[in-house]
Scaffold this active site. Structure first.
Site, PDB file in Angstrom:
ATOM      1  N   ARG A 176       1.310  -0.748  -0.198  1.00  0.00           N
ATOM      2  CA  ARG A 176      -0.443   0.133  -0.290  1.00  0.00           C
ATOM      3  C   ARG A 176       1.056   1.186   0.124  1.00  0.00           C
ATOM      4  NH1 ARG A 176      -4.429  -0.359   4.728  1.00  0.00           N
ATOM      5  NH2 ARG A 176      -4.992   1.521   3.571  1.00  0.00           N
ATOM      6  N   CYS A 235      -1.301   6.233   9.354  1.00  0.00           N
ATOM      7  CA  CYS A 235      -1.802   4.296   9.390  1.00  0.00           C
ATOM      8  C   CYS A 235      -2.563   5.089   8.052  1.00  0.00           C
ATOM      9  CB  CYS A 235      -1.918   3.977   9.506  1.00  0.00           C
ATOM     10  SG  CYS A 235      -3.407   3.869  11.210  1.00  0.00           S
TER      11      CYS A 235
END
Length: 278
Positions: A176, A235
């Site tokens: 990611r 995050c």
């Protein structure tokens, strides 16, 4: 007080602490009802630990609830300022357990710990789970804090990511961060200048945190000589970042800050995006 508590500690089951079971996802409450620690109240990640803005570009997918709402939730759970709170989830603290720990610490409630290894540690230890709903007697009020401390906004992150004396840590999975895939947000990639340290590197194969010494080595390899108060952790939406902040606290690294909006906010603001490792 250590931020972590082992499943063998008698305070978990002797009734002296308030147990809070945090679950995330659409079936969160159903999973709780199917099996939780005795006398653990349910906390929903979306219902209790986040607000619900119309546009995630302003605060991300899991912005913090209003302080008065969080105070009301704590009162509903029977929490008072001097309560010993023990938190856990079913994802090794990565999906809500550490988030609630961080939120409590952020408003000044220091008497809170997270079960190392979470629900799995309990079942591995042979603890009998109970089903159905459990609720504590509510208390009248929990004092409303002036603010959530140790947070930074998007403007601060923009500055920090360009500053050699500060570190922005992205704790999402490497694919990611690199922009190879993005299952949750609109755009793949990462904040230019942010470094990657996947949150799960802090865990043993059994799903427990590494020793404080091992964690200290892991985190210091990432932040180098940067002072902890100049470290920002994020995050996807400000949840699993708290897992790393908990690990840092266990390692004796105190002072890093949370970027609550995280990638879910940054990626919706038409800001620069990097897709290769820095």
């Amino acid at each position: 007080m250590s931020p972590l508590i082992e499943i063998t500690d008698p305070h978990i089951l002797d009734g002296s602490a308030i147990l809070i079971d945090v679950r995330g996802g659409a079936d969160a409450h159903d999973r709780y009802l199917a099996g939780h620690l005795p006398k653990a109240v349910f906390a929903g990640l979306d219902a209790d630990l986040a607000s619900h803005p119309e546009n995630a570009a302003n605060g991300g997918r899991h912005p913090l609830p209003a302080l008065e709402d969080f105070a009301a939730t704590l009162a509903r759970w029977g929490v008072m300022p001097d309560s010993h709170i023990i938190v856990y989830d079913d994802k090794a603290a990565a999906m809500g357990g550490a988030r609630l720990w961080w939120m409590l610490r952020s408003i000044g409630h220091t008497n809170v710990q997270v079960i190392n290894g979470g629900l799995k540690a309990a079942t591995d230890a042979g603890i009998q789970l109970t089903t159905g709903e459990y609720q504590n007697a509510a208390v009248g009020t929990y004092p409303i804090a002036a603010e959530y401390t140790n947070t930074v906004d998007i403007e601060e992150v923009k500055k920090a990511a360009k500053d050699d004396n500060r570190v922005v840590i992205d704790v999402r999975e490497g694919v990611r961060y690199q922009g190879i895939t993005e299952p949750l947000d609109l755009v793949a990639g990462h904040i230019p200048g942010a470094v990657n340290l996947f949150y799960s590197t802090s865990l043993s194969p059994e799903g427990k945190y590494l020793t404080s010494k091992a964690l200290e080595t892991l985190y210091k390899d990432t932040i180098g000589d940067v002072k902890p108060q100049n470290v920002i952790v994020h995050c996807g939406s400000g949840v699993t970042a708290c897992h790393t902040l908990l690990g840092m606290e266990h390692a004796g690294i105190t002072g890093p800050k949370l970027y609550v909006g995280s990638w879910s906010e940054w990626s919706r603001r038409d800001l620069p995006i990097a897709t290769t490792e820095q």
